[in-house]
Write an enzyme that holds these catalytic residues in place. Structure first.
Site, PDB file in Angstrom:
ATOM      1  N   ASP A  33       0.846  -1.196   0.000  1.00 51.37           N
ATOM      2  CA  ASP A  33       0.000   0.000   0.000  1.00 51.37           C
ATOM      3  C   ASP A  33       0.879   1.242   0.000  1.00 51.37           C
ATOM      4  OD1 ASP A  33      -1.891   1.967   0.497  1.00 51.37           O
ATOM      5  OD2 ASP A  33      -2.248   1.356   2.582  1.00 51.37           O
ATOM      6  N   ASN A  35       0.213   4.349  -0.991  1.00 54.54           N
ATOM      7  CA  ASN A  35      -0.364   5.656  -0.618  1.00 54.54           C
ATOM      8  C   ASN A  35      -0.989   5.638   0.778  1.00 54.54           C
ATOM      9  OD1 ASN A  35      -2.732   4.328  -0.966  1.00 54.54           O
ATOM     10  ND2 ASN A  35      -3.584   5.677  -2.537  1.00 54.54           N
ATOM     11  N   ASP A  37      -3.460   4.260   2.292  1.00 50.14           N
ATOM     12  CA  ASP A  37      -4.895   4.390   2.578  1.00 50.14           C
ATOM     13  C   ASP A  37      -5.498   3.094   3.116  1.00 50.14           C
ATOM     14  OD1 ASP A  37      -4.929   2.798   0.351  1.00 50.14           O
ATOM     15  OD2 ASP A  37      -6.282   4.055  -0.825  1.00 50.14           O
ATOM     16  N   ASP A  41      -2.015  -1.097  -3.704  1.00 54.49           N
ATOM     17  CA  ASP A  41      -2.142  -0.361  -4.966  1.00 54.49           C
ATOM     18  C   ASP A  41      -1.003  -0.746  -5.903  1.00 54.49           C
ATOM     19  OD1 ASP A  41       0.004   1.173  -3.810  1.00 54.49           O
ATOM     20  OD2 ASP A  41      -1.519   2.310  -2.717  1.00 54.49           O
ATOM     21  N   ASP A 214     -11.208 -15.189 -15.899  1.00 54.01           N
ATOM     22  CA  ASP A 214     -12.094 -15.532 -14.795  1.00 54.01           C
ATOM     23  C   ASP A 214     -13.269 -16.367 -15.304  1.00 54.01           C
ATOM     24  OD1 ASP A 214     -12.744 -14.877 -11.934  1.00 54.01           O
ATOM     25  OD2 ASP A 214     -14.557 -14.071 -12.847  1.00 54.01           O
ATOM     26  N   GLU A 307      -9.524 -19.930 -15.695  1.00 50.26           N
ATOM     27  CA  GLU A 307     -10.003 -20.505 -14.439  1.00 50.26           C
ATOM     28  C   GLU A 307     -11.129 -21.466 -14.817  1.00 50.26           C
ATOM     29  OE1 GLU A 307     -12.211 -19.261 -10.281  1.00 50.26           O
ATOM     30  OE2 GLU A 307     -12.836 -18.437 -12.191  1.00 50.26           O
TER      31      GLU A 307
HETATM   32  C1  NOJ Z   1     -13.462 -16.352  -9.634  1.00 53.66           C
HETATM   33  C2  NOJ Z   1     -12.637 -15.408  -8.828  1.00 53.66           C
HETATM   34  O1  NOJ Z   1     -11.408 -16.017  -8.533  1.00 53.66           O
HETATM   35  C3  NOJ Z   1     -13.454 -15.088  -7.603  1.00 53.66           C
HETATM   36  O2  NOJ Z   1     -12.699 -14.386  -6.654  1.00 53.66           O
HETATM   37  C4  NOJ Z   1     -14.689 -14.339  -8.021  1.00 53.66           C
HETATM   38  O3  NOJ Z   1     -15.522 -14.161  -6.885  1.00 53.66           O
HETATM   39  C5  NOJ Z   1     -15.479 -15.113  -9.069  1.00 53.66           C
HETATM   40  N1  NOJ Z   1     -14.648 -15.702 -10.074  1.00 53.66           N
HETATM   41  C6  NOJ Z   1     -16.488 -14.229  -9.745  1.00 53.66           C
HETATM   42  O4  NOJ Z   1     -15.844 -13.329 -10.612  1.00 53.66           O
END
Ligand code: NOJ
Length: 562
Positions: A33, A35, A37, A41, A214, A307
């Protein structure tokens, strides 16, 4: 194709660098982090690249840093081609890519094509439009069932609990496989793919080396959105009960195998054949991956890893056919219990599922969606001891390894107070599922009190436990017996030692409770998950997870030999 940042990562030397790479998952909120906060980041990552180079990984995977209301930790993306102000700006991103490349590190970024945030301009327009308007067609809106359409259009549950449908003010329902703030996109609408292609090119032109995709087994849904069969609903309930008992990972055995049937490990849904669950792994998803690949093929030495929570090995292998994704996460190792038979089974199936397509396997012990493996393996001294052995196992395997930040520090999950929990699963489950925050606590870097150098202050968005003073990176760097020193040595050997090569594993006979395999280059890895010592395989010891004596490999230990 123009790439604004000169590639200087591992890709410079080998266009297929990712096949054997060790990538380090950076959860941007929790790494560094700059900055002060309380939230990590991009500059906080840039400042700490020396650490990652010292650790010896080949690249970083950044979790989403795009503008987001953070309903799901940034996986609710309001604009996929910008930086959330809390993480920095595009100039900070460019600085990070340039610095990473000059450290020899590749940069992989997350893309989230299954859904957007409900604050994405497309969704705002969809809500403002009416039923049947083209703005709605980018999402999955349907009339409800029953009198006045007051019932959801079908029986699909959301991964985070409750129904997967939310009713808009004008009475139509929209689909959200995850939180209601994450409306699912309609992949039958060509604008959706065109926008993803635009996003991929946007980041490729800024110099990224690849993408983590994802929910890569989501996206495509059957046009008629059929109900889930009753058995799948029942199975969902059983998993929900297991989660409540917090034994999701502890309770799997041969007849109740862990499921990769749907989205997140936080909520695996089905141990049935995933073909029975129309939400996931629809055949049409492969056209999307082919389109992704066509974009990437114009940018040399780039890659995509999906994934993919698909349990069927043959179906998992389809995601990495030569014209689709380069890699698919394979969560078998992560889901395996700490016993030699389960681990071996996970390895064999993982290698086989990828070999059919010629793709390299991927290995994951933990990530931001599951309890850390120190915790899953029993916690405390036992969990750490097993995690040390697990590191030898994971890093001896052919293919690439994806480390989760903090694996190298031996962190365990943190028991957080209710009031700080942010995972949508906590609210959506009516406070029965605590969710994933326990593995997402900001890293301890240095010093004796929180925030342990995560920033210059004393607080962070999730509180760090005081006992992490013993586990800071600075402290472990000076202790040759630490987890960090173990990872550094393993990664060093993995990079330099010629024995650690070759794409297959050859199994050795091993006593009950143990396993041993050999890589074609000559490395032998033996792991003893049993309670009694076993004889070491013949060979010269390169490294072991605990001190060895008397030619024996003790309980919960692993060794590399040549
Ligand atoms: C998989 C991601 O790794 C997870 O963190 C997320 O909640 C879900 N896909 C939905 O995008």
């Amino acid at each position: 194709m123009h790439r604004s940042v000169a590639a200087g990562g591992p890709s410079a030397a080998d266009p297929e660098w990712f096949r054997t790479a060790v990538l380090y998952e950076v959860y941007v909120r929790s790494f560094g982090d700059a900055n002060n906060d309380g939230t990590g980041d991009l500059d906080g990552i840039t400042e700490r690249l020396d650490y990652l180079a010292m650790l010896g990984v080949d690249g970083i995977w950044l979790t989403p840093f795009y503008p987001s209301p953070m309903a799901d930790g940034g996986y609710d993306v309001a604009d996929p081609r910008a930086v959330d102000p809390s993480f920095g700006d595009l100039a900070a991103f460019d600085r990070l890519v340039e610095a990473a490349h000059s450290h020899g590190l590749a940069v992989v970024v997350d893309v989230v094509p299954n859904h957007t945030s409900d604050r994405h301009e497309w969704f705002t327009a969809a809500l403002a439009a009416g039923p049947g308007d083209p703005e709605r067609d980018r999402y999955i809106f349907r009339p409800g069932k029953g009198a006045d359409g007051a019932e959801p259009p079908n029986n699909w549950p959301s991964v985070f609990g409750g129904p997967a449908w939310h009713r808009a003010a004008d009475g139509e329902w929209y689909l959200h496989l995850f939180a209601p703030e994450q409306p699912d996109l309609n992949w039958a609408n060509p604008e959706v793919l065109a926008d993803l292609e635009h996003t991929l090119r946007f980041w490729l032109d800024r110099g990224v080396d690849g993408f983590r995709i994802d929910v890569a087994h989501g996206m495509a849904k059957p046009a008629d959105l059929p109900d889930l069969p009753e058995e799948v609903i029942e199975q969902q309930k059983r998993w929900a009960e297991m989660r409540e008992r917090e034994d999701l990972f502890a309770e799997h055995d041969a007849d109740t195998p862990p499921s990769e049937g749907e989205g997140d490990a936080v909520v695996p849904s089905s141990d049935l054949d995933e073909a029975a669950d129309p939400r996931w792994d629809n055949d049409a998803v492969h056209d999307i991956h082919r389109a992704v690949r066509r974009v990437l093929d114009r940018y040399p030495a780039t890659m995509a890893v999906g994934e993919v929570w698909v349990r069927n090995d043959e179906r998992l292998g389809r995601y990495v056919r030569p014209d689709e994704l380069h890699q698919a996460f394979n969560f078998r190792l992560l889901m395996a219990k700490w016993n030699a038979a389960d681990l071996r089974d996970a390895i064999e199936k993982s290698v086989a599922s990828m070999a059919a397509s010629g793709a390299s396997p991927t290995w994951v012990l933990s990530n931001h969606d599951v309890p850390r493996h120190v915790t899953r393996y029993g916690g405390g001294a036992q969990g750490v001891r097993r995690a040390r052995a697990g590191a030898l196992l994971e890093l001896a395997l052919p293919g690439s390894a994806y480390l989760w930040q903090g694996d190298e520090l031996g962190l365990a999950d943190v028991d957080l107070p209710d009031e700080v929990l942010q995972d949508p699963a906590w609210e959506r489950s009516g406070h029965t599922i605590r969710g994933r925050d326990g593995c997402r606590v900001p890293l301890p870097w240095s010093g004796d009190v929180p925030a342990f150098g995560f920033n210059a202050g004393t607080t962070s968005w999730l509180p760090q436990p005081p006992e992490w003073s013993a586990l800071t990176a600075a402290r472990q760097a000076e202790d040759p017996a630490s987890m960090l020193s173990l990872y550094r040595t393993l990664l060093d050997l993995r990079r330099e030692h010629p024995a650690i090569s070759g794409g297959t594993v050859e199994w050795y006979g091993a006593p009950e409770g143990a396993m041993a395999f050999r890589r074609p280059g000559g490395l032998i890895c033996a792991v003893n998950t049993g309670s009694t010592p076993v004889p070491l395989p013949p060979g010269e010891v390169l490294i072991s997870s605990v001190p060895l004596a008397g030619g024996q490999l003790p309980s919960d230990a692993a060794v590399w030999l040549i």
